[in-house]
Design a protein around this motif. Structure first.
Motif, PDB file in Angstrom:
ATOM      1  N   VAL A  66      -4.386   8.149  -1.613  1.00 47.10           N
ATOM      2  CA  VAL A  66      -5.414   9.180  -1.602  1.00 47.10           C
ATOM      3  C   VAL A  66      -4.741  10.548  -1.617  1.00 47.10           C
ATOM      4  O   VAL A  66      -3.580  10.699  -1.220  1.00 47.10           O
ATOM      5  N   ALA A  67      -5.479  11.542  -2.061  1.00 45.64           N
ATOM      6  CA  ALA A  67      -5.060  12.934  -1.954  1.00 45.64           C
ATOM      7  C   ALA A  67      -5.712  13.547  -0.714  1.00 45.64           C
ATOM      8  O   ALA A  67      -6.710  13.032  -0.216  1.00 45.64           O
ATOM      9  N   ASN A  68      -5.153  14.677  -0.227  1.00 45.91           N
ATOM     10  CA  ASN A  68      -5.727  15.294   0.973  1.00 45.91           C
ATOM     11  C   ASN A  68      -5.658  16.816   0.954  1.00 45.91           C
ATOM     12  O   ASN A  68      -5.912  17.453   1.970  1.00 45.91           O
TER      13      ASN A  68
ATOM     14  N   GLY B 248     -14.280   8.672   1.620  1.00 48.42           N
ATOM     15  CA  GLY B 248     -13.664   8.628   0.297  1.00 48.42           C
ATOM     16  C   GLY B 248     -12.984   9.908  -0.121  1.00 48.42           C
ATOM     17  O   GLY B 248     -12.747  10.117  -1.321  1.00 48.42           O
ATOM     18  N   THR B 249     -12.618  10.756   0.831  1.00 50.48           N
ATOM     19  CA  THR B 249     -11.953  12.011   0.495  1.00 50.48           C
ATOM     20  C   THR B 249     -10.632  11.733  -0.218  1.00 50.48           C
ATOM     21  O   THR B 249      -9.817  10.928   0.252  1.00 50.48           O
ATOM     22  N   GLY B 250     -10.418  12.386  -1.366  1.00 52.81           N
ATOM     23  CA  GLY B 250      -9.180  12.231  -2.115  1.00 52.81           C
ATOM     24  C   GLY B 250      -9.113  10.980  -2.961  1.00 52.81           C
ATOM     25  O   GLY B 250      -8.056  10.664  -3.530  1.00 52.81           O
TER      26      GLY B 250
ATOM     27  N   SER C 230       2.549  21.229  -0.471  1.00 49.21           N
ATOM     28  CA  SER C 230       1.736  20.228  -1.155  1.00 49.21           C
ATOM     29  C   SER C 230       2.324  19.947  -2.534  1.00 49.21           C
ATOM     30  O   SER C 230       2.927  20.819  -3.158  1.00 49.21           O
ATOM     31  N   ARG C 231       2.115  18.728  -3.016  1.00 47.14           N
ATOM     32  CA  ARG C 231       2.534  18.336  -4.361  1.00 47.14           C
ATOM     33  C   ARG C 231       1.388  17.625  -5.060  1.00 47.14           C
ATOM     34  O   ARG C 231       0.438  17.159  -4.410  1.00 47.14           O
ATOM     35  N   PRO C 232       1.433  17.517  -6.390  1.00 47.64           N
ATOM     36  CA  PRO C 232       0.360  16.819  -7.108  1.00 47.64           C
ATOM     37  C   PRO C 232       0.259  15.347  -6.711  1.00 47.64           C
ATOM     38  O   PRO C 232       1.261  14.704  -6.380  1.00 47.64           O
ATOM     39  N   PHE C 233      -0.948  14.834  -6.740  1.00 51.70           N
ATOM     40  CA  PHE C 233      -1.192  13.417  -6.462  1.00 51.70           C
ATOM     41  C   PHE C 233      -0.475  12.551  -7.503  1.00 51.70           C
ATOM     42  O   PHE C 233      -0.525  12.819  -8.710  1.00 51.70           O
ATOM     43  N   ASP C 234       0.215  11.511  -7.044  1.00 51.43           N
ATOM     44  CA  ASP C 234       0.918  10.576  -7.912  1.00 51.43           C
ATOM     45  C   ASP C 234       0.283   9.197  -7.758  1.00 51.43           C
ATOM     46  O   ASP C 234       0.444   8.553  -6.718  1.00 51.43           O
ATOM     47  N   PRO C 235      -0.465   8.721  -8.770  1.00 49.99           N
ATOM     48  CA  PRO C 235      -1.154   7.430  -8.626  1.00 49.99           C
ATOM     49  C   PRO C 235      -0.200   6.259  -8.437  1.00 49.99           C
ATOM     50  O   PRO C 235      -0.608   5.195  -7.962  1.00 49.99           O
TER      51      PRO C 235
END
Length: 842
Positions: free
Chosen positions: A708-710, A813-815, A698-703
């Motif tokens: 979405v993140a999971n 709306g998860t993530g 896993s890696r950090p969410f990048d807008p």
């Protein structure tokens, strides 16, 4: 027979009895109303002269008292189990702080948790972190809780990692069950009872007799039937529409099917066990046991309660409220669909049937200073069930109706030799072999899918089917050396080496063409897995006995739980072999304690402290992004705590016993990235990682690149079913009349602090703290032939969930930055029960 002078105590004892009883009456409410000062009952009946009786355990495969053995152990005597009719493991867990069991309709069938560590339930391939041992043989399946454990000699609960003496998969602890053997005289027991809440009738028959000077036999049978369920069924007739087509581009023909309400959990069971004990010489003993059991239930998900919803009502049916009550809703499979679905009841009724049988041969050759023992075991079980997969009475194509058929075979052989010189040294060496096979098949109807052209015809309404198998072999060698360098000091060290192999396959023989086109299922592809594991699990203990009544010990312990294959997974184009395989779980850490028996054996005080770290913790979850179940090794976790136990049995008041414990346990995840987000979890709530399939990380969410993140990191969050504080407080009293008749009274209160019911940190699954109260009263005639009892469990009628999941087809709306939390389904406790019981003994 008891002495008459004890039946009519001297006048000068009456005042002390009155004071003690008055004090206990004042103490009990104080503890009940002011948690967490509770205690744990490990008592056996006291001798008529008062004081604390010794309890023999085999926690180190040697006969030792609970006060001498350097292990954190809870021992429950046969008399205690009879007092509260503890005829299954769920009832045992309900009175034991820090131990909990949750029953589920699918997957492994159960979750067993000790000190906040256990295995979640959705994968049938997961073995339990709390090992169950019956007459020396390992039973690794969660569905073992369906067995009828009655007519027992003793039951021991060993807390913390237990690798050396009990072998497989005991990273969290061991439940060791010993069934009763034949005695040296004729014994006949008949027991019948009626439980009022479920309208349950039950009976037991036991006969034990010597057949000769060297051979004895014991036969025990138990049967019961519930004419009502513990949970109110809220389901109503619903409509399930199907469209006969193979593509969403086709119009197809729509058929409306009628789905009636499911059962309410009514059950019936029957068990029989036969034991032959042969002692041809003073040194050789052979015990052969064979048992068979069947357990049937008309709704395996009757205890699945939707207890939390964001709107207060279920997303799938607004007519059904979400609340913490003993009620649930579900529907039968429509009759015309059930007629085609494998292993479905003809009338569509939900149901579960569990069958098992086992043969166990124990051999013991006991010389003066050497004992050689052997345990040979074969056990088999088969579980078939049909249930409403979304545990909700609802109309529409969202309905899920599933059937499963699984069976498990296990053969094991253990041989050990140990010395008992009592001198400078003693030793133990042994070996273990086990061969297992698990077959799993499942068929799911969902999504309103229909294909009248599918062959064979049973596939007409299927969305998907599964076929999986795992064959396993285990070899282990173990040994321990005990050295006593100076008087009253014992040094013990040992290790277990384990080598395992597991060969598995997974196949989806059929998936509906629409689901294949959507990329949800990938049928016709066989996944094959060949896994090999090796492990060394060392252990060392230092024990000091400054006096015969005080034991001080410290231990370093490790344990290993097998890796494996998730037979109940789902294979899609986005999933792969890595989503089915998982690595071993391991534990290591320290435990120390002091056990004391004081005031001329009137007071027992035990204090234990521990800290254990778990690595590669095994968790199973549903990955909504690829529509697949995945079993992962979710980083690390640590448990640490203190347990204080107390028992008071005064000589001045024969037959009186006050017992209790206070247990503090902090179970938290360490670094655990890559864990799933709970449905509706937003990025601000911690769902801020993105899964990378190429590296399985896993890696950090990048807008800038991600929508979405999971994934989330569970670091610092509590594990499932892990309250910080637990305990219980109880008292029992046996009054002896001048005629020789006896009255037994018992009251036990169990306290649990609040906890999260699922493994992924969802705050909406938090269970409130509660107190559960059990009580019993019994009368035994002077000739001890007849006993009449009234037994009450969970008299406070406390509702709580052990385990659970996000309810299907809810949450969104998860993530993202605006999620809606899913409805929460939990596996609920049993409500207040009261039963009347009569026992005849000869």
């Amino acid at each position: 027979m008891p002495r008459q002078d004890q039946a009519v105590p001297a006048r000068h004892l009456r005042s002390r009895r009155a004071l003690l009883l008055a004090a206990s009456a004042a103490v009990v409410p104080a503890f009940v109303l002011a948690p967490p000062a509770f205690a744990q009952d490990t008592a056996s009946p006291q001798a008529q002269e008062g004081g604390i009786a010794e309890i023999i355990v085999t926690a180190r495969k040697r006969q030792e008292t609970t006060q001498d053995v350097p292990v954190a152990v809870v021992a429950i005597s046969a008399e205690r189990m009879q007092q509260y009719d503890l005829s299954n493991l769920e009832r045992v867990a309900a009175i034991t702080p820090s131990f909990s069991i949750g029953r589920t309709p699918s997957g492994s069938g159960a979750t067993l948790v000790l000190r906040g560590i256990g295995s979640n339930t959705t994968s049938i391939g997961l073995e339990q972190s709390v090992a169950v041992i019956v007459d020396g043989a390992y039973y690794g399946q969660g569905r073992t809780i369906n067995e009828g454990f009655f007519d027992l000699g003793r039951l021991e609960i060993l807390k913390g990692p237990q690798a050396l003496f009990f072998g497989k998969n005991a990273t969290a602890g061991v439940v060791s069950i010993t069934t009763a053997d034949p005695g040296d005289k004729l014994e006949v027991i008949g027991r019948a009872g009626y439980e009022f809440a479920a309208k349950q009738v039950y009976g037991e028959a036991i006969i034990s007799s010597p057949l000769s000077d060297t051979l004895g036999i014991r036969v025990a049978a138990r049967a019961s039937k519930q004419f009502d369920g513990y949970y109110k069924q809220l389901g109503t007739p619903q409509v399930y529409p199907t469209i006969d087509r193979t593509s969403t581009a086709a119009v197809g023909t729509t058929t409306l099917h009628s789905s009636e309400a499911a059962g309410d959990g009514r059950a019936k069971e029957a068990y029989i066990r036969a034991t032959l004990k042969w002692q041809p010489t003073d040194t050789l003993t052979a015990v052969l046991k064979a048992n068979y059991g069947i357990n049937e239930n008309n709704n395996p998900s009757a205890g699945s309660v939707i207890y939390y919803c964001p709107t207060g009502v279920t997303a799938g049916n607004p007519a059904i409220a979400c609340r913490r009550r003993f009620e649930s809703s579900a529907n039968r499979t429509p009759v015309d669909i059930a007629a085609t679905q494998p292993f479905a009841n003809g009338n569509g009724q939900t149901g579960n049937q569990y069958k098992s049988w086992a043969v166990n041969l124990g051999l013991t050759w006991a010389l003066d200073r050497l004992t050689i023992s052997s345990v040979t075991n074969y056990n088999w079980n088969r579980n078939t069930f049909q249930f409403d997969g979304d545990s909700l009475s609802r109309s529409g194509p969202q309905g899920v109706f599933a059937t499963e058929d699984s069976d498990f075979h296990a053969f094991s052989q253990e041989v050990r030799a140990q010395t008992s010189t009592g001198s400078f040294w003693d030793a133990m060496v042994g070996g273990y072999y086990q061969s297992t096979m698990r077959d799993y098949d499942a068929w799911t109807v969902s999504g309103g899918l229909e294909d009248s052209t599918a062959t064979p015809a049973f596939r007409r309404y299927l969305a998907n089917s599964k076929d999986s198998q795992t064959r396993g072999k285990t070899f282990a060698l173990f040994g321990q050396l005990i050295v006593r360098p100076i008087e009253n000091v014992e040094l013990a060290g040992g290790a277990r080496y384990t080598s395992e192999s597991k060969d598995s396959y997974f196949l989806q023989p059929y998936s509906h063409p629409i689901r294949v086109a959507q990329g949800i299922f990938l049928p016709g592809v066989t996944l094959r897995s060949n896994q090999d594991f090796q492990d060394w699990s060392p252990e060392a203990t230092v024990t000091w006995k400054p006096t015969p009544d005080i034991t001080v010990y410290g231990a370093y312990k490790t344990a290993y739980k097998s890796g494996g294959f998730s037979n109940s997974g789902i294979f899609s184009p986005s999933a792969g072999l890595a989503d089915f395989e998982f690595d071993p779980e391991k534990a290591k850490g320290f435990e120390a304690g002091i056990k004391t028996t004081l005031l001329d054996r009137q007071l027992r005080l035990n204090l234990t402290g521990y800290t254990f770290k778990y690595s590669n913790l095994q968790l199973d979850f549903f990955r909504s992004d690829i529509f697949a179940f995945t079993t992962i090794n979710a980083g690390s976790a640590r448990t640490k705590g203190i347990e204080l136990e107390m028992q008071f049995a005064p000589h001045a008041l024969p037959g009186f016993d006050l017992h209790g414990s206070v247990n503090y346990n902090r179970a938290r995840y360490g670094d655990a990235p890559g864990a799933p987000c709970w449905a509706g979890q937003t990025r601000s709530q911690g769902c801020n990682l993105v899964y990378v399939p190429a590296t399985d990380s896993s890696r950090p969410f990048d807008p800038a690149t991600d929508l979405v993140a999971n994934r989330q990191n569970l670091k610092g969050l509590p594990t499932a079913n892990a309250p910080n504080w637990t305990g219980n407080l109880g008292m029992s009293y046996e009054a002896l009349f001048a005629s020789g008749a006896k009255v037994n009274l018992g009251v036990d209160a169990r306290y649990s602090g609040s906890y999260l019911a699922t493994a992924f940190g969802n705050p909406f699954t938090r269970q409130r703290r509660y107190v559960s109260l059990d009580a019993s009263v019994g009368f035994t005639t002077a000739d001890e032939h007849w006993q009449f009892q009234v037994i009450g469990k969970n008299l406070t009628n406390r509702w709580y969930a052990i385990g659970g999941n996000d309810t299907p087809n809810s949450g969104s709306g998860t993530g993202t930055n605006a999620g809606i939390v899913a409805d929460q389904t939990g596996f609920a406790s049993v409500p207040r029960t009261v039963q009347a019981q009569v026992t005849f003994r000869y």
